[in-house]
Design an enzyme around this catalytic site. Structure first.
Site, PDB file in Angstrom:
ATOM      1  N   HIS A 239     -19.744  37.731   9.400  1.00 17.77           N
ATOM      2  CA  HIS A 239     -19.006  36.514   9.074  1.00 17.77           C
ATOM      3  C   HIS A 239     -18.654  35.493  10.353  1.00 17.77           C
ATOM      4  O   HIS A 239     -18.898  34.227   9.946  1.00 17.77           O
ATOM      5  CB  HIS A 239     -17.558  36.892   8.552  1.00 17.77           C
ATOM      6  CG  HIS A 239     -16.979  35.922   8.136  1.00 17.77           C
ATOM      7  ND1 HIS A 239     -17.288  35.262   6.634  1.00 17.77           N
ATOM      8  CD2 HIS A 239     -15.653  35.144   8.142  1.00 17.77           C
ATOM      9  CE1 HIS A 239     -16.383  34.171   6.318  1.00 17.77           C
ATOM     10  NE2 HIS A 239     -15.590  34.080   7.202  1.00 17.77           N
TER      11      HIS A 239
ATOM     12  N   ASN B 157     -16.662  17.710  17.872  1.00 19.21           N
ATOM     13  CA  ASN B 157     -16.668  18.895  17.303  1.00 19.21           C
ATOM     14  C   ASN B 157     -15.768  19.935  18.225  1.00 19.21           C
ATOM     15  O   ASN B 157     -15.886  20.519  19.346  1.00 19.21           O
ATOM     16  CB  ASN B 157     -17.911  19.759  17.093  1.00 19.21           C
ATOM     17  CG  ASN B 157     -17.854  21.115  16.605  1.00 19.21           C
ATOM     18  OD1 ASN B 157     -16.712  21.707  16.327  1.00 19.21           O
ATOM     19  ND2 ASN B 157     -18.940  21.571  16.145  1.00 19.21           N
TER      20      ASN B 157
ATOM     21  N   PHE C 195      -6.632  28.352   9.725  1.00 20.80           N
ATOM     22  CA  PHE C 195      -7.159  29.875   9.953  1.00 20.80           C
ATOM     23  C   PHE C 195      -6.967  29.868  11.584  1.00 20.80           C
ATOM     24  O   PHE C 195      -7.283  29.061  12.350  1.00 20.80           O
ATOM     25  CB  PHE C 195      -8.400  30.174   9.527  1.00 20.80           C
ATOM     26  CG  PHE C 195      -8.503  31.605   9.295  1.00 20.80           C
ATOM     27  CD1 PHE C 195      -7.921  32.415   8.369  1.00 20.80           C
ATOM     28  CD2 PHE C 195      -8.914  32.294  10.336  1.00 20.80           C
ATOM     29  CE1 PHE C 195      -8.123  33.620   8.328  1.00 20.80           C
ATOM     30  CE2 PHE C 195      -9.382  33.752  10.341  1.00 20.80           C
ATOM     31  CZ  PHE C 195      -8.852  34.438   9.276  1.00 20.80           C
TER      32      PHE C 195
ATOM     33  N   GLU D 201     -15.431  41.897  13.460  1.00 15.10           N
ATOM     34  CA  GLU D 201     -16.562  43.208  13.251  1.00 15.10           C
ATOM     35  C   GLU D 201     -17.705  43.035  12.339  1.00 15.10           C
ATOM     36  O   GLU D 201     -18.520  43.714  12.375  1.00 15.10           O
ATOM     37  CB  GLU D 201     -15.906  44.546  12.967  1.00 15.10           C
ATOM     38  CG  GLU D 201     -14.795  44.857  14.063  1.00 15.10           C
ATOM     39  CD  GLU D 201     -13.983  46.126  13.670  1.00 15.10           C
ATOM     40  OE1 GLU D 201     -14.328  46.727  12.656  1.00 15.10           O
ATOM     41  OE2 GLU D 201     -13.051  46.454  14.389  1.00 15.10           O
ATOM     42  N   THR D 202     -17.796  41.853  11.634  1.00 13.89           N
ATOM     43  CA  THR D 202     -18.994  41.581  10.743  1.00 13.89           C
ATOM     44  C   THR D 202     -19.816  40.444  11.166  1.00 13.89           C
ATOM     45  O   THR D 202     -19.345  39.789  12.043  1.00 13.89           O
ATOM     46  CB  THR D 202     -18.321  41.277   9.231  1.00 13.89           C
ATOM     47  OG1 THR D 202     -17.503  40.226   9.443  1.00 13.89           O
ATOM     48  CG2 THR D 202     -17.301  42.620   8.845  1.00 13.89           C
TER      49      THR D 202
ATOM     50  N   LEU E 237     -15.044  26.414   7.603  1.00 16.74           N
ATOM     51  CA  LEU E 237     -15.961  25.984   6.542  1.00 16.74           C
ATOM     52  C   LEU E 237     -15.641  24.981   5.518  1.00 16.74           C
ATOM     53  O   LEU E 237     -16.519  24.340   5.089  1.00 16.74           O
ATOM     54  CB  LEU E 237     -16.587  27.340   5.806  1.00 16.74           C
ATOM     55  CG  LEU E 237     -17.272  28.398   6.332  1.00 16.74           C
ATOM     56  CD1 LEU E 237     -17.438  29.489   5.415  1.00 16.74           C
ATOM     57  CD2 LEU E 237     -18.588  27.955   6.766  1.00 16.74           C
TER      58      LEU E 237
ATOM     59  N   ALA F 192     -10.532  27.110  14.911  1.00 21.07           N
ATOM     60  CA  ALA F 192     -10.939  28.369  15.848  1.00 21.07           C
ATOM     61  C   ALA F 192     -11.551  29.458  14.982  1.00 21.07           C
ATOM     62  O   ALA F 192     -10.913  29.703  13.890  1.00 21.07           O
ATOM     63  CB  ALA F 192      -9.685  28.948  16.381  1.00 21.07           C
ATOM     64  N   VAL F 193     -12.659  29.981  15.454  1.00 21.97           N
ATOM     65  CA  VAL F 193     -13.329  31.007  14.681  1.00 21.97           C
ATOM     66  C   VAL F 193     -13.560  32.093  15.868  1.00 21.97           C
ATOM     67  O   VAL F 193     -13.867  31.857  17.071  1.00 21.97           O
ATOM     68  CB  VAL F 193     -14.848  30.788  14.457  1.00 21.97           C
ATOM     69  CG1 VAL F 193     -15.383  31.921  13.661  1.00 21.97           C
ATOM     70  CG2 VAL F 193     -14.907  29.350  13.315  1.00 21.97           C
TER      71      VAL F 193
END
Length: 167
Positions: free
Chosen positions: A90, A115, A24, A87-88, A59, A82-83
Site C-alpha cells: 500500500h 508537493n 491521515f 508492512e504491505t 490519494l 505523510a505516507v
C-alpha cells in the site's frame, strides 16, 4: 553569447495560494501545515489570500488540487501529507499514485503545485522533516508562481510584437 537570467523571486505579496492537507497521519500533517503557512506569511502572502482544505488521505489530495486549479482563484497550490511505510504494498501505491496525480494537476492546469507529501519509513523520519518540508513547499509555491507570471509575460510580449508586425 549573452544570456538573460531571471533570479528567484520570493515576494508573495498579492499571490493567492491554495493548500490541500491530508488528515491521515494528522500530527505530522499539522506540523507541515503550520510550517508552510508561517513561511507563506514571512514571504508576504496574506492570510486572506490562503485557503486550506483538508482531505482524508494522500490519494484524495490530487482531486482537491484539481478542483482548486479549475476554480482559477489561485496562483499556486501546495499538497501536504505523510505516507509512512507499513508492512504491505500500500505504501508504494499511495506514494506513487498521489505523486503522479499531483504532478498531473500542475501540468494539466499550467499551475505550480508544490508537493509536500512526505514518503518515509518511520514516524520519526516524518516528524524530523515536517518543518523543513513545510517551509520548502511555501517557498517553491511562491517562487514558481512568480516565475510562471514572468514567463507568461514573455509570451504576451512576443504576441504583441507579432501583432505589431502584422500591421
Amino acid at each position: 553569447m549573452d544570456h538573460g537570467f531571471y533570479p528567484s523571486n520570493l515576494d508573495g505579496e498579492g499571490l493567492r495560494i491554495g493548500i490541500v492537507q491530508a488528515r491521515f497521519n494528522e500530527p505530522v500533517c499539522a506540523e507541515l501545515l503550520e510550517a508552510c503557512v508561517a513561511e507563506l506569511e514571512k514571504l508576504g502572502v496574506e492570510g486572506e489570500d490562503t485557503l486550506v482544505v483538508t482531505v482524508p488521505g494522500a490519494l484524495e489530495v490530487p482531486l482537491a488540487l484539481q478542483k482548486m486549479a479549475e476554480s482559477g482563484q489561485f496562483d499556486a497550490l501546495v499538497a501536504l501529507g505523510a505516507v509512512v511505510r507499513g508492512e504491505t504494498y500500500h505504501f508504494e501505491l499511495v506514494s506513487n499514485e498521489s505523486g503522479a496525480g499531483i504532478t498531473r494537476v500542475g501540468l494539466d492546469f499550467n499551475m505550480p503545485v508544490a508537493n509536500g507529501i512526505l514518503t518515509v519509513d518511520t514516524d520519526e523520519q516524518a516528524h524530523a522533516r515536517t518543518r523543513e518540508k513545510g517551509r520548502d513547499c511555501a517557498r517553491a509555491a511562491v517562487e514558481m508562481a512568480n516565475l510562471v507570471v514572468a514567463l507568461d509575460s514573455l509570451r504576451d510580449q512576443e504576441d504583441e510584437e507579432d501583432e505589431d508586425d502584422d500591421e
